[in-house]
Design a protein around this motif. Structure first.
Motif, PDB file in Angstrom:
ATOM      1  N   LEU C 547       0.869  -1.188   0.000  1.00  0.00           N
ATOM      2  CA  LEU C 547       0.000   0.000   0.000  1.00  0.00           C
ATOM      3  C   LEU C 547       0.897   1.227   0.000  1.00  0.00           C
ATOM      4  O   LEU C 547       1.859   1.293   0.771  1.00  0.00           O
ATOM      5  N   ILE C 576      -4.591   6.411   0.050  1.00  0.00           N
ATOM      6  CA  ILE C 576      -3.953   5.085  -0.033  1.00  0.00           C
ATOM      7  C   ILE C 576      -4.159   4.545  -1.435  1.00  0.00           C
ATOM      8  O   ILE C 576      -5.278   4.584  -1.964  1.00  0.00           O
ATOM      9  N   THR C 577      -3.089   4.101  -2.045  1.00  0.00           N
ATOM     10  CA  THR C 577      -3.237   3.401  -3.339  1.00  0.00           C
ATOM     11  C   THR C 577      -2.429   2.108  -3.246  1.00  0.00           C
ATOM     12  O   THR C 577      -1.510   1.997  -2.450  1.00  0.00           O
ATOM     13  N   GLU C 578      -2.797   1.186  -4.091  1.00  0.00           N
ATOM     14  CA  GLU C 578      -2.018  -0.049  -4.159  1.00  0.00           C
ATOM     15  C   GLU C 578      -0.697   0.311  -4.825  1.00  0.00           C
ATOM     16  O   GLU C 578      -0.673   1.013  -5.847  1.00  0.00           O
ATOM     17  N   SER C 587      -7.308   4.878  -5.702  1.00  0.00           N
ATOM     18  CA  SER C 587      -6.784   5.467  -4.458  1.00  0.00           C
ATOM     19  C   SER C 587      -7.969   6.001  -3.656  1.00  0.00           C
ATOM     20  O   SER C 587      -8.951   6.500  -4.211  1.00  0.00           O
TER      21      SER C 587
END
Lengths: 92, 44, 949
Positions: C547, C576-578, C587
């Motif tokens: 993350l 939060i983004t992968e 996100s």
């Protein structure tokens, strides 16, 4: 078109199809991001073809086909496009 | 005048008919396509 | 710090001065003898001087010479005096005094005064006597044997003296004693031998050696072997009991071993030196000092060997001068030290140049600079490549403005151990030896810049690396404070400006960089706790490389205790983004409380899209040690609006598949992660969800409603068969309305349609067991059941073309990524029906020629027994319908529209090609159609003329 598409076109990873849509020529070289971008553009093109078709009373596929011819003719040398039979050829 | 009695011929008449409904000539699209491409640079 | 060392010298000086005084007494006694009443008066005088019943027997008394013996409990001896009577009478001067034997007792008081027991010495008036003014010409004491009474014990002094105020002289003395001295300075098994030359022109030079043990209040110096080599500027004032105001003394310690408890030199240095503890067992002391006394100012320099204290296991402390600078300049009211101190002690190694100055009894002004590869203070192990400090030492309090560049090798700050941190600092250091408190007070101008650091929790469960960090001591709060010598008394707090941190706890790794905001670190070694309080207003990070976090805005505190960590964090916002090249989940902005307790992180966060639209909540927990965790997301009612919230904005893989969505959806998902794997499941309930797509093969899918359960989201897999109501699937030219689809996504990028039923043309379109690959290139066969021909013909919108009848058949649908085509779709009439083709289009077509007239006459109302329609082409383009039918119609044979119609059976094959879009109203017959009609007309006429040749 966005840079990722222009680069892919220049590298013959993506090319203009005769049906008016972008096609992925080299599957192995196409990243997920590129695939998404191609799908997104094709959906937007379809939308545009639908509007053009209904405005001019032609089938969507027809509107797409005419646009394809223009796009293929206008493609710069080095780019890859589909010929009438659907084969990918590199513009001289 | 003589009435000619027309009887249905004993052998059925065979009619072949092809009806093709053609589309308008598509030449007109040329200009619209040019506009379409130029006005949507992000997808063409 | 050199002051104490100097006491030793002062004491030695006093002793020798005292001896000389004794001599004066002897000379004085001879002086008194001059009185004419010989022994008796002498005895009287002596008594007055406090000598108890002195017994003087005068052995010779002549005009030129007197000799006598003196017996008194405190003083006895023989003496003979040569004199010239006139001088004796007139100036009270004698010539040569010879004392072959002298015994007596000398008393040394606690304050260092020397007196002959029972005799008060004539205190010199302090004025140097003129050479000629001395009471005698020469004094010779062959052997003085004096008992030295000191508070600490008795010693024996033997002296041989030969003094001539004119010519000079020599004094040889030896002091021995088992134990003598004053309380603050005493000696045992002492052997002091000295001989002093009094040169005629003034200076007196002397050499002395001292062996034995010297004890001060704090220390014992065993088997001391000391050589003194001194010179006094002018010895004559000495006779008047006044210290010479100039002189030279060099002290060479060839050996001394200093006792275990504390060490004389080191302890004295410890008092003044930076705080460190010295538990050295046995220390040998060597070195030599040359002292010059000029005009009441003593200047000491290191002699040929530096003063060095060396312990048995290799530790040493060496004191050297600095180039030409004197080591110590001591005057009446000031002291000045310039020394190079190099040392190798367990806690303190390196070398330092020390400049110190004291005015009167005021504070010592200190300046030191040096290089300390190892310096342990208050639990911190430093390697100071360069250290410089300026400050003062006053009544046990050392305050130094310190500049330091080096590396913090190791330090325990509460429950965290900090190691190898390059450091540049400008700090006020304060050491109060009275309360033995070491502290670095917080002041604005203190700066500490750390190049980076490694942190480790005491139980090793957590490790972290810091990037460049600036420590900002806060006014009014001690940055560091500790009790001297007790490392676990260290505590403190400091503002911290972090830039980068990467922390690892078990299987969980968190990295954060370009951090902005304020943070402060507090630690207490006693409580074994370190607390990092922070309020972040920016920064990016990553968790376990899966993350990635952008612009973190959060307040909170993490406390590291001896066991493990706990803390609370209130996330005001973080995106939060992968951390993947193409994220599968868009996100999200999350906010809300996060708690850390006994190794587990619990969270209950509100989730919003990047532009803030609320999407739902996610709660769950994550175990740091194992890296395993569980989270439940619940979306609440998501409303999709073209141009606003879109499914592809939540799940990027839907980009180019689903767009311009409307309607709403409720979704809940569960995720479990750990040892590298991620397991997901979800329940997604669309309500009248419509969208363009999927892809470009379907123009619009509308009003999906249902509850779909997925056993996995990546890849998307349904939990077995799912049922969904479909408002319509519109392929552009043909739309399947109000269907119900039973389908499954096995997770192998295919869609398996178990059964899909769509009412169409008053009948049903049914798909069964169709497997459609996401990437196209698959075939699904639609079964058409009991369709109404009339509905189909009206759908074709050919003006005037109507009919009735029921048809059924199969429509193979070929999918590829770009188009959907029907290939060889076939519909057959299941019962006789009727076709009618009337109206303007038909009339126009019929006018063209006779044949056409006949054909369209037949078509006006044709009853068919068989009808077959084949359908081919793209659903979004040229879809060709071909009808062939057999049936009867009435044909007006004579062609003149006569009333009489003959119902003639006709086999009528018609191919009607219909491009399936709204162009029909501009339909016109194509050229070849006319040809076919003429052909049909000719055939009719042939039939009529000779029906049967």
């Amino acid at each position: 078109a966005p840079p990722i598409i222009e680069e892919a076109k220049a590298a013959c990873v993506v090319g203009e199809r005769i049906d008016g849509y972008l096609g992925i020529i080299d599957e192995s070289a196409a990243s997920d991001t590129l695939r998404r971008e191609v799908r997104d553009i094709n959906q937007k093109r379809k939308d545009a073809y639908q509007q053009l078709a209904s405005a001019n009373g032609v089938p969507v596929a027809a509107a797409a086909k005419v646009t394809a011819e223009k796009l293929i003719n206008g493609a710069p040398s080095g780019h890859c496009v589909q010929d009438a039979s659907g084969q990918w050829v590199k513009k001289p | 005048c003589a009435t000619v009695k027309v009887e249905a011929p004993d052998k059925p008449i065979e009619i072949n008919l092809n009806v093709k409904i053609e589309q308008e000539v598509r030449v007109k699209l040329d200009r619209e396509v040019e506009d379409l491409i130029s006005s949507n640079p992000d997808i063409f | 710090m050199a002051a104490k060392g100097f006491d030793l010298l002062k004491w030695l000086w006093r002793i020798s001065a005292g001896l000389v005084l004794l001599l004066i007494v002897a000379a004085g006694a001879a002086y008194i003898w001059r009185l004419p009443l010989a022994g008796w008066i002498a005895e009287g005088q002596l008594e007055k001087l406090g000598l108890e019943d002195p017994d003087v027997t005068v052995t010779t008394l002549t005009m030129k010479k007197a000799a006598f013996t003196l017996e008194a409990p405190q003083l006895s001896g023989e003496a003979s005096v040569d004199y010239e009577f006139g001088e004796l009478w007139r100036d009270r001067r004698v010539r040569d005094i010879v004392v072959p034997r002298l015994e007596g007792t000398l008393v040394l008081t606690e304050t260092g005064e020397v007196s002959v027991e029972g005799l008060s010495l004539p205190q010199g008036d302090g004025e140097p006597q003129e050479k000629s003014g001395y009471p005698f010409r020469s004094l010779t004491v062959a052997e003085a044997n004096v008992a030295l009474m000191t508070p600490e014990g008795e010693g024996r002094l033997t002296a041989a003296i030969a003094v001539d105020p004119e010519e000079g002289g020599e004094i040889v003395l030896e002091l021995t004693g088992d134990r003598l001295g004053v309380e603050t300075l005493s000696a045992e098994a002492i052997n002091l031998s000295a001989n002093i030359d009094l040169t005629s022109d003034g200076p007196a030079t002397g050499k002395a050696t001292l062996r034995g043990d010297v004890l001060t209040a704090q220390t014992i110096a065993r088997n001391l072997d000391l050589q003194l080599d001194g010179a006094a500027g002018d010895w004559r004032p000495l006779l008047a009991g006044k210290l010479p105001d100039s002189g030279r003394l060099s002290l060479n310690i060839s050996s001394a071993s200093i006792g275990a408890e504390t060490t004389a030199v080191l302890q004295s240095l410890a008092d003044g030196a930076p705080p460190f503890q010295t538990e050295l067992d046995l220390v040998t002391l060597t070195g030599s000092v040359d002292a010059m006394i000029e005009g009441g100012v003593m200047t000491a320099r290191i002699g040929d060997a530096p003063i060095e204290a060396r312990s048995s296991e290799g530790s040493f402390l060496r004191l050297e001068g600095i180039e030409a600078e004197p080591l110590l300049v001591l005057s009446e009211d000031s002291a000045d030290v310039a020394a190079r101190l190099s040392t190798e002690l367990p806690q303190f190694a390196g070398d330092v140049v020390l400049l110190a100055k004291q005015e009167g009894t005021g504070p010592w002004e200190l300046a030191l600079a040096g290089h300390l590869p190892r310096w342990e203070i208050a639990g911190l192990t430093l390697n100071a490549d360069e250290v410089a400090a300026q400050g003062s030492y006053d009544r046990g309090v050392l305050t130094l403005e310190t500049q330091l560049a080096g590396r913090l090798q190791q330090a325990r700050l509460g429950a965290l151990t900090v190691s190898d941190a390059p450091i540049r600092a400008q700090l006020p250091v304060r050491a109060d030896f009275n309360t033995s408190l070491f502290s670095i007070p917080g002041t604005e101008d203190a700066t500490v810049v750390v190049g980076g650091a490694k942190l480790r929790s005491t139980n090793g469960s957590m490790r972290a690396t810091l990037g460049p960090t600036e420590l900002i001591p806060e006014a009014g709060r001690p940055f560091l404070s500790a009790a001297l010598g007790e490392a676990n008394s260290l505590e403190g707090g400091v503002g911290v400006r972090l830039s980068r941190i990467s922390a690892q706890a078990g299987e969980t790794q968190i990295r954060a960089s370009s951090l902005r905001g304020a943070a402060s670190l507090d630690f207490d070694n006693q409580e074994n706790i370190t607390a990092l309080t922070m309020s972040l207003t920016g920064g990016n990070g990553q968790i376990n490389n899966t993350l990635s976090l952008q612009n973190i805005v959060a307040d909170g505190q993490v406390r590291v205790l001896s066991g493990d960590a706990e803390g609370e964090l209130t996330i005001k916002g973080v995106t939060i983004t992968e951390a993947r090249e193409a994220p599968r989940v868009a996100s999200m902005k999350v906010s809300g409380p996060v708690k850390l307790k006994s190794g587990r992180v619990g969270f209950n966060l509100a989730v919003a899209g990047p532009n803030g639209t609320p999407l739902g909540t996610v709660k769950g927990q994550h175990t740091l040690e194992t890296g395993r965790g569980h989270a439940e997301f619940d979306s609440g009612e998501l409303r999709f609006v073209a141009g606003g919230l879109q499914p592809s904005k939540l799940l990027p893989p839907l980009i180019g598949i689903i767009s311009k969505a409307t309607g709403s959806l409720h979704g809940s998902a569960v995720a479990d992660w750990g040892n590298g794997g991620l397991k997901t499941s979800a329940v997604i309930s669309p309500t009248k969800l419509s969208f363009s797509g999927p892809g470009i093969t379907v123009e619009r899918t509308s009003e999906l409603t249902g509850v779909l359960t997925f056993s996995n989201l990546f890849p998307v897999t349904t939990d077995g068969m799912q049922v969904i109501e479909v408002g319509s699937i519109d392929f552009g030219s043909i739309a399947l309305p109000n269907g119900e689809v039973r389908f499954e996504l096995p997770g192998d990028d295919t869609l398996v349609v178990e059964e899909a039923v769509f009412p169409l043309f008053d009948g049903q379109m049914i798909a069964e067991k169709a497997v459609i690959g996401f990437d196209g290139g698959s075939v699904a066969t639609l079964r058409a059941e009991d369709l109404d021909l009339g509905a189909i013909l009206s759908f074709l919108k050919v003006k005037g073309l109507t009919g009735a009848g029921r048809v059924e058949g199969t429509l193979p649908i070929v999918f590829d990524r770009f188009a959907v085509r029907i290939e060889n779709g076939v519909l057959r009439a299941t019962s006789p029906g009727v076709i009618e083709f009337t109206g303007p289009t038909a009339e126009a077509a019929a006018q063209s020629n006779q044949g056409a007239r006949l054909a369209f006459d037949a078509l006006e109302f044709l009853r068919f027994s068989e009808l077959e329609a084949t359908i081919n082409g793209r659903l979004d383009g040229d879809l060709d319908f071909k009808f062939t039918f057999k049936g009867e119609s009435e044909v007006d044979l004579d062609g003149d529209g006569g009333a009489e119609n003959v119902n003639a059976p006709i086999i009528f094959r018609a191919n009607v090609e219909v491009p399936l879009i709204s162009l029909i109203n501009q339909a016109r017959l194509s050229r070849d159609t006319r040809l076919q009609i003429e052909a049909a007309r000719e055939q009719l006429e042939n039939e009529r003329n000779d029906p049967e040749e």
